[in-house]
Enzyme design. Structure first.
Site, short mmCIF file in Angstrom:
data_model
loop_
_atom_site.label_atom_id
_atom_site.label_comp_id
_atom_site.label_asym_id
_atom_site.label_seq_id
_atom_site.Cartn_x
_atom_site.Cartn_y
_atom_site.Cartn_z
N GLY A 7 30.93 0.04 -82.72
CA GLY A 7 29.83 -0.85 -83.12
C GLY A 7 28.50 -0.15 -82.91
O GLY A 7 28.05 0.03 -81.78
N ASN A 86 30.12 -7.15 -83.45
CA ASN A 86 29.50 -8.49 -83.46
C ASN A 86 30.52 -9.59 -83.30
O ASN A 86 31.68 -9.45 -83.69
CB ASN A 86 28.64 -8.68 -84.71
N THR A 87 30.07 -10.67 -82.69
CA THR A 87 30.94 -11.83 -82.44
C THR A 87 30.20 -13.07 -82.93
O THR A 87 29.69 -13.83 -82.14
CB THR A 87 31.23 -11.98 -80.93
N SER A 126 29.98 -6.57 -76.09
CA SER A 126 29.63 -7.74 -76.88
C SER A 126 29.67 -8.98 -76.01
O SER A 126 30.49 -9.05 -75.10
CB SER A 126 30.62 -7.94 -78.02
N PHE A 159 22.09 -6.90 -71.07
CA PHE A 159 20.95 -7.76 -70.81
C PHE A 159 19.67 -7.24 -71.46
O PHE A 159 18.59 -7.73 -71.18
CB PHE A 159 20.73 -7.92 -69.30
N ALA A 222 21.50 -18.85 -71.55
CA ALA A 222 21.30 -20.29 -71.60
C ALA A 222 20.08 -20.69 -70.74
O ALA A 222 19.25 -21.49 -71.16
CB ALA A 222 22.55 -21.02 -71.13
N CYS A 273 21.36 -13.94 -80.06
CA CYS A 273 22.09 -14.31 -78.85
C CYS A 273 21.92 -15.75 -78.36
O CYS A 273 22.90 -16.41 -78.05
CB CYS A 273 21.72 -13.37 -77.72
N GLN A 275 21.10 -18.91 -79.37
CA GLN A 275 21.80 -20.06 -79.94
C GLN A 275 23.31 -19.87 -79.86
O GLN A 275 24.05 -20.75 -79.43
CB GLN A 275 21.35 -20.25 -81.39
C1 UDX Z 1 26.56 -7.43 -81.11
C2 UDX Z 1 26.88 -8.92 -81.02
O1 UDX Z 1 26.22 -9.58 -82.08
C3 UDX Z 1 26.47 -9.55 -79.75
O2 UDX Z 1 27.18 -10.73 -79.55
C4 UDX Z 1 26.79 -8.73 -78.58
O3 UDX Z 1 26.13 -9.23 -77.47
C5 UDX Z 1 26.50 -7.28 -78.78
O4 UDX Z 1 27.00 -6.80 -79.99
P1 UDX Z 1 24.51 -6.22 -82.17
O5 UDX Z 1 24.69 -4.84 -81.70
O6 UDX Z 1 23.12 -6.73 -82.28
O7 UDX Z 1 25.18 -7.27 -81.20
O8 UDX Z 1 25.36 -6.46 -83.49
P2 UDX Z 1 25.32 -5.69 -84.87
O9 UDX Z 1 23.97 -5.07 -85.05
O10 UDX Z 1 25.86 -6.61 -85.87
O11 UDX Z 1 26.33 -4.47 -84.66
C6 UDX Z 1 27.72 -4.58 -84.63
C7 UDX Z 1 28.31 -3.41 -85.40
O12 UDX Z 1 29.73 -3.40 -85.21
C8 UDX Z 1 28.07 -3.42 -86.89
O13 UDX Z 1 27.39 -2.26 -87.28
C9 UDX Z 1 29.48 -3.48 -87.51
O14 UDX Z 1 29.59 -2.74 -88.71
C10 UDX Z 1 30.32 -2.90 -86.41
N1 UDX Z 1 31.73 -3.30 -86.45
C11 UDX Z 1 32.07 -4.60 -86.50
C12 UDX Z 1 32.72 -2.31 -86.46
O15 UDX Z 1 32.43 -1.13 -86.46
N2 UDX Z 1 34.04 -2.70 -86.48
C13 UDX Z 1 34.41 -4.00 -86.52
O16 UDX Z 1 35.60 -4.30 -86.54
C14 UDX Z 1 33.39 -4.97 -86.53
C1 UDX Z 2 17.97 -12.03 -75.26
C2 UDX Z 2 17.92 -11.86 -73.74
O1 UDX Z 2 16.56 -11.84 -73.29
C3 UDX Z 2 18.62 -10.59 -73.32
O2 UDX Z 2 18.65 -10.48 -71.91
C4 UDX Z 2 20.03 -10.62 -73.88
O3 UDX Z 2 20.71 -9.45 -73.56
C5 UDX Z 2 20.02 -10.82 -75.38
O4 UDX Z 2 19.31 -11.99 -75.71
P1 UDX Z 2 16.62 -11.04 -77.34
O5 UDX Z 2 17.35 -12.07 -78.14
O6 UDX Z 2 16.60 -9.64 -77.84
O7 UDX Z 2 17.22 -10.98 -75.86
O8 UDX Z 2 15.09 -11.49 -77.22
P2 UDX Z 2 14.22 -12.37 -76.20
O9 UDX Z 2 13.06 -11.55 -75.79
O10 UDX Z 2 15.03 -12.98 -75.14
O11 UDX Z 2 13.62 -13.50 -77.17
C6 UDX Z 2 14.44 -14.50 -77.78
C7 UDX Z 2 13.59 -15.47 -78.57
O12 UDX Z 2 12.82 -16.30 -77.70
C8 UDX Z 2 12.58 -14.81 -79.51
O13 UDX Z 2 12.55 -15.50 -80.74
C9 UDX Z 2 11.28 -14.96 -78.76
O14 UDX Z 2 10.16 -14.91 -79.61
C10 UDX Z 2 11.46 -16.31 -78.10
N1 UDX Z 2 10.62 -16.53 -76.91
C11 UDX Z 2 10.76 -15.72 -75.83
C12 UDX Z 2 9.73 -17.60 -76.87
O15 UDX Z 2 9.60 -18.35 -77.84
N2 UDX Z 2 8.99 -17.81 -75.73
C13 UDX Z 2 9.11 -17.01 -74.64
O16 UDX Z 2 8.41 -17.28 -73.62
C14 UDX Z 2 10.01 -15.93 -74.68
#
Ligand code: UDX
Ligand code: UDX
Length: 454
Positions: A7, A86-87, A126, A159, A222, A273, A275
């Site tokens: 991934g 991705n999940t 993931s 994180f 959460a 993440c 939602q």
């Molecule tokens: C992903 C998940 O969305 C999240 O829940 C988790 O916390 C971290 O991994 P992210 O890296 O942001 O986050 O996802 P994404 O950018 O979609 O990358 C996943 C990659 O895995 C994609 O490039 C997809 O092509 C690849 N993939 C997926 C594989 O190579 N093999 C598979 O079977 C499925």
């Molecule tokens: C989050 C977690 O922070 C991270 O630890 C985890 O590994 C993945 O999910 P991310 O989704 O990349 O990271 O972004 P984050 O900075 O947490 O923001 C999430 C959303 O909340 C964004 O849309 C941001 O604009 C919004 N946000 C954040 C607010 O509206 N108010 C705030 O005070 C902080």
């Protein structure tokens, strides 16, 4: 040591680049079934925008960091296998809209079982529902290729936040590693601890049992999301009473028991993440017969949906209850600044709402591609002449009845608003969904200004 990461996304790419940077003796290969994405990782234009990432990749790529589509070969050669696929939330069948779709995790486990001819340590990166490690173990042991290998499964949740991924990886608040409490599990945990200990102080590396680690990831997100929904609920009360949400956040944030972070009222949180993880927690609670727990967390998501809707409604109301055929400039489309990621961005909801009111919407985002914006709002291959994408904030605003700020990009703070004002029909409106603009100055110029919780 050989590390394989399956991934090459927002999580896998930056995390592996950092390990390669800090552990020059380890060979790190990131594989992905998406050949286009791998080609981009091997090019000068990386597939994701993340401040500082280019430098790290340039330093290591070709040295001990590789990007490849050779999934099976790389798995075969690896000692440690990170799973960062991705999940997504299930869209069908049992648990639709809530449960995580684990088919990619399952297919990865089957591939590992099929090709491994030495024992592997498999690391869940993931975010997954609690007890997924058990599923992976089960598939591995039922599908071994007859060699009786025992693989270990660890949980090592991510994180990092997008936009600050490199800084988060360089000096994390903590690294969490969960493993089975058996001699084999302990050894696997120690192997992974040793990788991170090259740059993370040992006291920041926490080891727990598998389920604590898996659950902690969902709970961390959460709690963070809950803070945003809490302050957003108060933003509505501020607008009704004359309190100012930034003043309230500042006042309560000074209480060290509450703390100042994640209290920025906004048009609503987005990202891949929050939602998804909360809905997962909801599903898990229901599954274990705890409907009150499920309802409690579900309201964090509902409050967020309401906040997004509330913002669109405010725009329409103030534009004399009709935006039909009016040009509206939407500034920002990513789910937050410093990323080109648009997953679950509040902008998607706001733009759709405006289009459904028959507005002509012009979007500008410094990093998100035009075709991504169109695909997110309308769906793949669908066209709508009311939606267009501008190549600068100024172009977007010319002739617009209202400016709507959805993402807090720094460049929006320093726009020449006098120039923009003169290019707009009057009255000219600004709706600041991020509370980043100099509102007093804008009023002075002549804008009618609305923000969140003001
Ligand atoms: C992903 C998940 O969305 C999240 O829940 C988790 O916390 C971290 O991994 P992210 O890296 O942001 O986050 O996802 P994404 O950018 O979609 O990358 C996943 C990659 O895995 C994609 O490039 C997809 O092509 C690849 N993939 C997926 C594989 O190579 N093999 C598979 O079977 C499925
Ligand atoms: C989050 C977690 O922070 C991270 O630890 C985890 O590994 C993945 O999910 P991310 O989704 O990349 O990271 O972004 P984050 O900075 O947490 O923001 C999430 C959303 O909340 C964004 O849309 C941001 O604009 C919004 N946000 C954040 C607010 O509206 N108010 C705030 O005070 C902080």
């Amino acid at each position: 040591m050989n590390i394989c990461c399956i991934g090459a996304g927002y999580v896998g790419g930056p995390t592996m680049a950092m390990i390669a940077l800090k552990a020059p003796d380890i060979t790190v290969t990131v594989v992905d079934m998406n050949a286009g994405r791998i080609a981009a990782w091997n090019s000068d234009t990386l597939p994701i925008y993340e401040p500082g990432l280019d430098d790290v990749v340039k330093k290591c790529r070709g040295r001990n960091l590789f990007f490849s589509t050779a999934v099976k070969e790389t798995i075969k050669a690896a000692d440690l296998i990170f799973v960062a696929v991705n999940t997504p939330t299930k869209t069908y069948g049992v648990g639709a809209g809530r449960a995580a779709d684990l088919r990619f995790i399952e297919s990865v486990a089957r591939t590992i079982a099929e090709v491994a001819d030495t024992p592997k340590i498999i690391v869940e990166k993931s975010t997954i529902p609690v007890k997924t490690a058990e599923t992976i173990k089960d598939i591995l042991s039922a599908n071994g290729n007859g060699q009786g290998l025992t693989h270990q499964v660890l949980s090592n949740p991510e994180f990092l936040a997008e936009g600050t991924a490199i800084a988060d990886l360089l000096s994390p608040d903590r690294v969490l590693i969960g493993g089975e409490k058996t001699p084999g599990g302990d050894l696997a945990v120690k192997t992974l601890v040793d990788v991170y200990a090259r740059w993370v102080p040992r006291e920041r590396i926490i080891t727990t049992n598998l389920w604590s680690s898996e659950l902690s990831k969902l709970v961390a997100n959460a709690f963070l999301a809950q803070r945003i929904s809490s302050i957003n609920s108060i933003s509505a009360l501020c607008e009704a009473t004359g309190a100012d949400v930034d003043e309230v956040a500042n006042a309560i944030g000074k209480d060290s028991r509450i703390g100042a972070k994640f209290l920025k009222a906004s048009v609503g949180f987005g990202g891949s993440c929050f939602q998804k993880d909360i809905l997962n927690l909801v599903y898990l609670s229901q599954h274990f017969g705890l409907p009150e727990v499920a309802d409690y967390w579900e309201h964090v998501v509902r409050m967020n949906d309401w906040q997004k809707k509330r913002f669109s409604v405010k725009i329409v109301r103030n534009l004399f209850n009709s935006v039909a055929e009016k040009r509206i400039a939407v500034l920002g489309f990513a789910f937050k600044k410093d990323t080109n990621d648009t997953r679950e961005s509040a902008a998607i909801t706001v733009v759709r709402d405006l289009l459904s009111e028959q507005a002509r919407v012009v979007v500008y985002d410094p990093k998100v591609a035009a075709d991504e914006i169109e695909k997110d709002v309308l769906g793949q291959g669908v066209d709508d002449p009311r939606l267009s994408v501008a190549s600068s904030a100024y172009d977007a605003c010319v002739g617009a009845h209202a400016i709507v700020v959805v993402t807090e990009w720094d460049e929006f703070k320093t726009l020449d608003f006098k120039k923009i004002y003169s290019s707009m029909p009057k009255p000219a409106f600004v709706f600041d969904g991020r509370n980043i603009l100099p509102l007093a100055e804008l009023k002075e110029i002549g804008f009618r200004v609305y923000a969140i919780g003001k």
